[in-house]
Structure formats: structure tokens, C-alpha cells
Write a protein that holds these residues in place. Sequence first.
Motif, PDB file in Angstrom:
ATOM      1  N   GLU A  52      -3.113 -15.891 -30.537  1.00  0.00           N
ATOM      2  CA  GLU A  52      -2.716 -15.165 -29.335  1.00  0.00           C
ATOM      3  C   GLU A  52      -3.009 -13.672 -29.466  1.00  0.00           C
ATOM      4  O   GLU A  52      -3.457 -13.009 -28.512  1.00  0.00           O
ATOM      5  CB  GLU A  52      -1.233 -15.393 -29.040  1.00  0.00           C
ATOM      6  CG  GLU A  52      -0.919 -16.810 -28.541  1.00  0.00           C
ATOM      7  CD  GLU A  52       0.566 -17.018 -28.346  1.00  0.00           C
ATOM      8  OE1 GLU A  52       1.362 -16.223 -28.929  1.00  0.00           O
ATOM      9  OE2 GLU A  52       0.949 -17.959 -27.624  1.00  0.00           O
ATOM     10  N   VAL A  53      -2.750 -13.133 -30.650  1.00  0.00           N
ATOM     11  CA  VAL A  53      -3.062 -11.717 -30.885  1.00  0.00           C
ATOM     12  C   VAL A  53      -4.572 -11.485 -30.747  1.00  0.00           C
ATOM     13  O   VAL A  53      -5.038 -10.513 -30.110  1.00  0.00           O
ATOM     14  CB  VAL A  53      -2.550 -11.278 -32.268  1.00  0.00           C
ATOM     15  CG1 VAL A  53      -3.077  -9.881 -32.616  1.00  0.00           C
ATOM     16  CG2 VAL A  53      -1.024 -11.301 -32.314  1.00  0.00           C
ATOM     17  N   GLN A  54      -5.362 -12.387 -31.361  1.00  0.00           N
ATOM     18  CA  GLN A  54      -6.831 -12.267 -31.269  1.00  0.00           C
ATOM     19  C   GLN A  54      -7.296 -12.351 -29.822  1.00  0.00           C
ATOM     20  O   GLN A  54      -8.197 -11.617 -29.384  1.00  0.00           O
ATOM     21  CB  GLN A  54      -7.472 -13.356 -32.125  1.00  0.00           C
ATOM     22  CG  GLN A  54      -8.991 -13.246 -32.207  1.00  0.00           C
ATOM     23  CD  GLN A  54      -9.590 -14.321 -33.118  1.00  0.00           C
ATOM     24  OE1 GLN A  54      -8.891 -15.184 -33.607  1.00  0.00           O
ATOM     25  NE2 GLN A  54     -10.913 -14.237 -33.304  1.00  0.00           N
ATOM     26  N   LEU A  55      -6.676 -13.265 -29.022  1.00  0.00           N
ATOM     27  CA  LEU A  55      -7.065 -13.420 -27.626  1.00  0.00           C
ATOM     28  C   LEU A  55      -6.730 -12.165 -26.802  1.00  0.00           C
ATOM     29  O   LEU A  55      -7.516 -11.725 -25.936  1.00  0.00           O
ATOM     30  CB  LEU A  55      -6.365 -14.638 -27.035  1.00  0.00           C
ATOM     31  CG  LEU A  55      -6.738 -15.010 -25.589  1.00  0.00           C
ATOM     32  CD1 LEU A  55      -8.213 -15.430 -25.517  1.00  0.00           C
ATOM     33  CD2 LEU A  55      -5.843 -16.133 -25.077  1.00  0.00           C
ATOM     34  N   ARG A  56      -5.560 -11.549 -27.065  1.00  0.00           N
ATOM     35  CA  ARG A  56      -5.196 -10.342 -26.328  1.00  0.00           C
ATOM     36  C   ARG A  56      -6.151  -9.200 -26.650  1.00  0.00           C
ATOM     37  O   ARG A  56      -6.527  -8.401 -25.789  1.00  0.00           O
ATOM     38  CB  ARG A  56      -3.750  -9.953 -26.673  1.00  0.00           C
ATOM     39  CG  ARG A  56      -2.706 -10.851 -25.996  1.00  0.00           C
ATOM     40  CD  ARG A  56      -1.330 -10.207 -26.029  1.00  0.00           C
ATOM     41  NE  ARG A  56      -0.845 -10.029 -27.413  1.00  0.00           N
ATOM     42  CZ  ARG A  56      -0.144 -10.936 -28.082  1.00  0.00           C
ATOM     43  NH1 ARG A  56       0.151 -12.097 -27.499  1.00  0.00           N
ATOM     44  NH2 ARG A  56       0.257 -10.707 -29.301  1.00  0.00           N
ATOM     45  N   ILE A  57      -6.539  -9.120 -27.925  1.00  0.00           N
ATOM     46  CA  ILE A  57      -7.508  -8.070 -28.299  1.00  0.00           C
ATOM     47  C   ILE A  57      -8.840  -8.291 -27.573  1.00  0.00           C
ATOM     48  O   ILE A  57      -9.471  -7.352 -27.043  1.00  0.00           O
ATOM     49  CB  ILE A  57      -7.712  -8.054 -29.818  1.00  0.00           C
ATOM     50  CG1 ILE A  57      -6.405  -7.636 -30.528  1.00  0.00           C
ATOM     51  CG2 ILE A  57      -8.848  -7.130 -30.204  1.00  0.00           C
ATOM     52  CD1 ILE A  57      -6.454  -7.735 -32.042  1.00  0.00           C
ATOM     53  N   LEU A  58      -9.276  -9.568 -27.514  1.00  0.00           N
ATOM     54  CA  LEU A  58     -10.528  -9.879 -26.823  1.00  0.00           C
ATOM     55  C   LEU A  58     -10.443  -9.535 -25.325  1.00  0.00           C
ATOM     56  O   LEU A  58     -11.369  -8.956 -24.731  1.00  0.00           O
ATOM     57  CB  LEU A  58     -10.877 -11.350 -27.014  1.00  0.00           C
ATOM     58  CG  LEU A  58     -12.122 -11.861 -26.278  1.00  0.00           C
ATOM     59  CD1 LEU A  58     -13.382 -11.123 -26.748  1.00  0.00           C
ATOM     60  CD2 LEU A  58     -12.285 -13.367 -26.480  1.00  0.00           C
TER      61      LEU A  58
END
Length: 575
Positions: A52-58
Amino acid sequence: MSEMATVPRRRWRPALTVSMAVALAVALVVAAFAMAAYNERLGQQERLRQAEVQLRILAGSMAAPLAFDDRSAAREYVGAQSSNPDVEAVGAYDMQGALAAGYTRAGAPPPPRNVLGPPRMDGARLVLTAPVTEDGTVLGSVYLRTVLESPTRRVMRYAGFALLIVMAALLIAVLGAASAREAEAYRELKAEIREREKAEDALRQSQKMEAMGQLTGGVAHDFNNLLMVASSGLDLLERTSDPARRERLRDGIRQAIDRGASLTQQLLAFSRRSPLKPEVVDIGQRLSGMLAILDRSLREDVTVRMQLPPDLWRVEVDASQMEVAVLNIAINARDAMPDGGTITIEARNEPSGRPDGVGDMVRLAIRDTGVGVAPDMVSRLFEPFFTTKAVGKGTGLGLSQVYGFARASGGEVGVDSVLGEGTTIWLRIPRTTKALVAPPPLAGRPSALGRDRQRVLLVEDDDSVAHLVEEMLRELGYEVKRVGDGASALDTLRSDPSFQLVFSDMVMPGDIGGLDLARDISRLRPDLPVVLTTGYSAAAAAASKEGRRVLVKPYRIEALAAELDAVLAGPSSRA
């Protein structure tokens, strides 16, 4: 034995049996799988959070490319996700939901159109979507499909768990087998201990029978000699009229009787049933007063040294028995030094270390410089009739009297000996905090005229003994009436209150013994003194504990006169 049988015994059990080991291994496996499942759930939650953190950064990085419709920049941002080996597919979508840029490592490519929704599982893969916004304006969306855990890593992790479980189970199995062997060894040890106890019991019984044989033989030998002296003396007394010879014969008979009484007292002392008369004693003063008798009992080539500190604690013992014990040890020490030597008598205080003084002892040691005792004979020195001396040189009862005195006084006795260097016999006697009692003044003896007016009730069941005691009492000037048991004595006292004293045997037939009779008389006639007599040491000891006056059989007419005079001298000396 019956009391011991009712006491529950704590039985030893092995720390780990085979069944316990199996149960523990199963419990360990179950616990390991439960822990693995729990860790798996925690791992999934952590990987979901990371995705989820990776997706928000993307989504944050894709705002500008989608706002300006920069497809090249969008492809670069999407392609940058390839650095994460768990990412399988990434997609960026414009405001109409059409795919603007995509990346596929494995599996199906990103869908042509993106549908926003919550995280979902697609087999072993996690699919996440998120909108791309800028100041509240939706510019598009992103798509991310990632593997939660690679098959290789999962296999390795579970293989590690399995290895730990197998090793733990093997360890428990080994411990269980070892414990089972220990239990078997313990059972064998118990069986050996039982066999050894049986052997020790048999040995003790053999030693007991040997000691009993020695005791019986020694007593029979000594008493046969004494009876021979008395019987022969009486025969010769009837056959001679020479006054000097008759006097010698009477002296010989008297000596035989006295030796028999002394022998009985020594045997009773060994069995710890001798009726002792304990009193508070200054042991240093008492031993110092024995120098004269020791000098007379020992040879000229034997020197006696005393090392008695002035601060010795007091003890409560039978003073005469203590002196006899010291004399017996000294005589044995003398005989162990055929060429002369030194006997050292020393004493010291041995504190227990407790603040209340319980356990404090006084140690008395008598050391000689003689030939010593062989180690295999030390343990038998206190047996009755056991002696290392030549035949006729000793009875073997001296040290048995020492043993009996020490045990009856609440103490202990021991021997330390080295061949060729000498022997030390020591006694440890409990300390007393009681004060010394000053000896009472001697009371004057009543006159013969006074005795003529005094009546004595004699209670004795043995006719022959009663006849002689009656004659002794009449010889002393008393008026005597004899009854044969305690019940008759009470009936006589109720019907005739004119008696001034009761002289009673202790062991008699019927329900009322001598001690019971004395108690009943104390209730019936508290002012009437009672003197008890017995040759049975246990009865004498019981009466002495109650403060009763006891005259121990056999006794001479002088002892009888002194005892009755002391009782009749005043109320302070009555029972």
C-alpha cells in the motif's frame, strides 16, 4: 512396625517417561505449526502494508505525467517498479480509465481498463488500485499486482521450521529414552538396596545374638561364682563355731552379695534403665575431688594430669555414676599402660552457636599414652562383657557402664585410638542453666525410744522378702504390720489410721502397684510419708521422676535405717 507401615512414603518417579516424551513432542509440533500460522498472518499484514505504501508513492509520482498527458514520463515511473522483484504488473490509467503506461514482469499484463476497489487476492497474488489526485481533482488511477511471498522463500522458511521441529522432537525422544533407562536403573538400585537392607538386618541380628550370648554367658558365669561363694559360706557357717572364722565367712558372703548388686547396677546402666539421681554438678570441682581415689586406684608409675578450665559449664547428672564412669575409664587406661604412662583428664565447653543455648555441651575427655586399640575392636568397646584383657583381668562391664551413663544423661560417648600412641575416650554431656544446690544439713537420727512408738505398714507380696524386711524393721525398733498388695494396704489405712509410715514394694500383683498406692495414699492421707522399694529399674525411674523416695534393692539394714530416719525426720523430706 505397624506405625511405620501407615506413614505414606514419597515415591520417586522419573523426570521424563517415554509417553511423556511423545506427548511433549506432539505438543511441540502443534505449537510450532500454530506459531507458523500466526507468523504467516503477521507477514501477510506487513507485506500488505508495504504494498500500500508503494502504491501511494506510485500514485503521487504519476500526478504530473497524467495531468500533462506525458506518456513517456508515465512509462518511466511505471518501469521503475521493476526494481522490486515481487512486483509482477504495474499500470497507470488516465481520467477515462484507459491504460496510459504499463509494465509486466510475469503473468497477465495490467488490465486495459482499471476499476478502483479494495485490495483483493488473485490466487497467491495481491492486487491493489488507487486514484491519482491533485488538489482534490482525480487525474487517473494506478494498478499494482505483487507476489506476497515467493515460493522459494516460503519453502525455505517452512523447511527451517520443519528442521527445528524434527531436531526438538529427536531431543525429546533421546531425553525420554534416557529417562526410561534412568527409571530402570533406579528400580534395579531399589532392589539392590532392599537386598542390602536385608543383609544388614541379618548382620545386626547376628551381632545382637552374639552380644546376647556374651551377656548371658558373662552374667551366668559371674552370678554362679557369687552364688558359689554365698552357698559355700552358709554351709561352712553352719559347721564352725569359731567366732573369727564365722566373721570371715560372713564378710565373704557380704562381699559376694555386694558384687552381685554392683554387677546388676552396671548391667542396668548399660541398658540405660538404671535409676539415676540427677543433680546439678560443678564438673570441674567434682573431678578435682577425685584425685585421691584415682591415686589409690592406679599404680605408682601412672601419672594423672587434669586440665580443667575454671569457667566450665554446669551439668545435670548422677554425680556418683559420673565418678564411677571416670574411674572405669581411668582403670582401663591404667591397664593399657603396662609400663606406666600419663592419664590426662580434660574438659571444655562446646557451644552450639544458638542464642538460646540449646545444644550447648560439656566435653570430657580421658586420654592415655598406652598401646591403643585395634580399629576393628573400637566399635565393640562398649559391649557388655567384651574385653581385650586376659581372662580374669576384667569383666568387660566398665566401659558399658560409661556408655549407659552417657546415654542416660542425654549425652554421647566415643573413642579415638591410634595403635602405639594411646586412646581417648570422650563424653559429651548437655549443659544445664540450673543453679547449684547447697547440700542439706544432716538430720539427727531419732532415738530407739522414738522408733518404738512408730508403726510401719509394710506392703510386700513376696513372703521370703517380707519376712526378712519385717525382721530388719523390728531390729530397728519399729512396730510392723504387713499386707500383700495395694488394695489391702488401702483397706488397712482406712480402718487403722495409726501408722506413721508406709514402706511398699513397687511391682506387685493386682491393679494397684506401688506407685499407684503412693498416689492414692497422697490423696487419702497427705501427711503420711511413703517410701517405695524395687529392684526393677524402670519402676524406680518412674517413681524418681515424680519425686518419690525410692530405696533400690538389694539394700542393707544401714541403708534402710538411714532412708526411714530421713523420711521421718521432718515434712520437708516426705514423699
